[in-house]
Design a protein around this motif. Structure first.
Motif, PDB file in Angstrom:
ATOM      1  N   ALA A 193       0.859  -1.187   0.000  1.00 24.93           N
ATOM      2  CA  ALA A 193       0.000   0.000   0.000  1.00 24.93           C
ATOM      3  C   ALA A 193       0.892   1.233   0.000  1.00 24.93           C
ATOM      4  CB  ALA A 193      -0.883   0.001   1.240  1.00 24.93           C
ATOM      5  N   THR A 194       0.457   2.290  -0.667  1.00 21.10           N
ATOM      6  CA  THR A 194       1.210   3.543  -0.694  1.00 21.10           C
ATOM      7  C   THR A 194       0.509   4.561   0.182  1.00 21.10           C
ATOM      8  OG1 THR A 194       1.982   3.099  -2.935  1.00 21.10           O
ATOM      9  CG2 THR A 194       2.120   5.371  -2.160  1.00 21.10           C
ATOM     10  N   TRP A 195       1.226   5.023   1.198  1.00 20.56           N
ATOM     11  CA  TRP A 195       0.741   6.098   2.050  1.00 20.56           C
ATOM     12  C   TRP A 195       1.538   7.336   1.709  1.00 20.56           C
ATOM     13  CZ3 TRP A 195       0.347   4.131   7.794  1.00 20.56           C
ATOM     14  CH2 TRP A 195      -0.485   3.026   7.845  1.00 20.56           C
ATOM     15  N   SER A 251      -2.472  10.336   3.368  1.00 14.57           N
ATOM     16  CA  SER A 251      -3.326   9.981   2.232  1.00 14.57           C
ATOM     17  C   SER A 251      -3.116   8.526   1.858  1.00 14.57           C
ATOM     18  CB  SER A 251      -3.006  10.869   1.024  1.00 14.57           C
ATOM     19  OG  SER A 251      -3.169  12.228   1.359  1.00 14.57           O
ATOM     20  N   TYR A 252      -4.222   7.846   1.585  1.00 18.38           N
ATOM     21  CA  TYR A 252      -4.192   6.446   1.179  1.00 18.38           C
ATOM     22  C   TYR A 252      -5.420   6.221   0.298  1.00 18.38           C
ATOM     23  CZ  TYR A 252      -4.681   1.403   1.489  1.00 18.38           C
ATOM     24  OH  TYR A 252      -4.823   0.080   1.184  1.00 18.38           O
ATOM     25  N   ASN A 253      -5.221   5.701  -0.896  1.00 24.01           N
ATOM     26  CA  ASN A 253      -6.326   5.459  -1.846  1.00 24.01           C
ATOM     27  C   ASN A 253      -7.169   6.719  -2.062  1.00 24.01           C
ATOM     28  OD1 ASN A 253      -5.592   2.813  -2.212  1.00 24.01           O
ATOM     29  ND2 ASN A 253      -7.132   1.993  -0.827  1.00 24.01           N
ATOM     30  N   ASP A 254      -6.520   7.825  -2.222  1.00 31.54           N
ATOM     31  CA  ASP A 254      -7.191   9.113  -2.449  1.00 31.54           C
ATOM     32  C   ASP A 254      -8.090   9.563  -1.299  1.00 31.54           C
ATOM     33  OD1 ASP A 254      -5.963   9.537  -4.930  1.00 31.54           O
ATOM     34  OD2 ASP A 254      -7.465   8.287  -5.929  1.00 31.54           O
ATOM     35  N   ASP A 255      -7.932   8.982  -0.132  1.00 34.37           N
ATOM     36  CA  ASP A 255      -8.618   9.441   1.070  1.00 34.37           C
ATOM     37  C   ASP A 255      -7.583  10.131   1.950  1.00 34.37           C
ATOM     38  OD1 ASP A 255     -11.253   8.392   0.584  1.00 34.37           O
ATOM     39  OD2 ASP A 255     -10.395   6.404   0.922  1.00 34.37           O
TER      40      ASP A 255
END
Length: 191
Positions: free
Chosen positions: A51-53, A95-99
């Motif tokens: 996952a990209t943070w 930010s994670y998954n545009d959230d």
């Protein structure tokens, strides 16, 4: 059969106490983040993509108190004695998954604001796939509350600016009415 590694793993409060006991005695830790990307592996499925943070903002943690004698290991219960003040200055967006989760704090008060219930549910549900059974007596809300009290912090968990849970005051986390409404909404949405 219980997983013996999870029984021996330290809880959040012990881990934080251990780290902060090394930072006691008037230490300041300052970090500035400008479009920092973290690749976070999936512990449940190492073959899955990480996952990209993304981190933007600043975080400063200051401690005041006394340093323990060199090499001395102290139990977590002594942490409040060593750290007479833990001060936080935070203005951070994760930010994670545009959230975007906002973290703001000053002094001993910290607010974590999730944009909506779906993001909170995703953050607190763990990785996808089969869930491991919780050990008997395991209560993550109480564990987080105990950590906040140990550190002398008040932590407010918000969703869309509305307080859901307050940690660090009293003997147990304070669950607000907004949290109940949010979980009811999640149930009807099928989350």
């Amino acid at each position: 059969m219980a997983d013996s590694s999870s029984q021996n793993a330290p809880n959040w409060a012990d881990t934080a106490a251990s780290l902060l006991s090394k930072l006691s005695g008037g230490v300041e830790l300052s970090c500035a983040f400008d479009q920092i990307e973290l690749q976070v592996p999936n512990a449940q499925n190492p073959a899955a993509p990480a996952a990209t943070w993304r981190l933007n903002g600043s975080l400063r943690i200051r401690t005041r108190g006394e340093n323990p004698a060199s090499g001395q290991q102290l139990p977590p219960a002594t942490l409040p004695i060593l750290i007479k003040g833990l001060e936080i200055d935070a203005r951070l967006v994760i930010s994670y998954n545009d959230d975007h989760v906002q973290v703001a704090g000053t002094g001993n008060y910290l607010i974590v604001n999730f944009p909506n219930q779906r993001v909170l549910d995703a953050a607190t549900s763990g990785p996808p796939g089969p869930k491991k059974p919780k050990p008997p007596g395991f209560d993550p809300l109480q564990q987080l509350h105990n950590l906040a009290r140990t550190l002398g912090l008040v932590l407010e968990l918000r969703v869309a600016g509305k307080t859901h849970v307050t940690f660090g005051i009293g003997g147990a986390p304070k669950i607000h009415f907004n949290a109940v409404l949010g979980k009811i909404g999640s149930f009807f949405r099928g989350n």
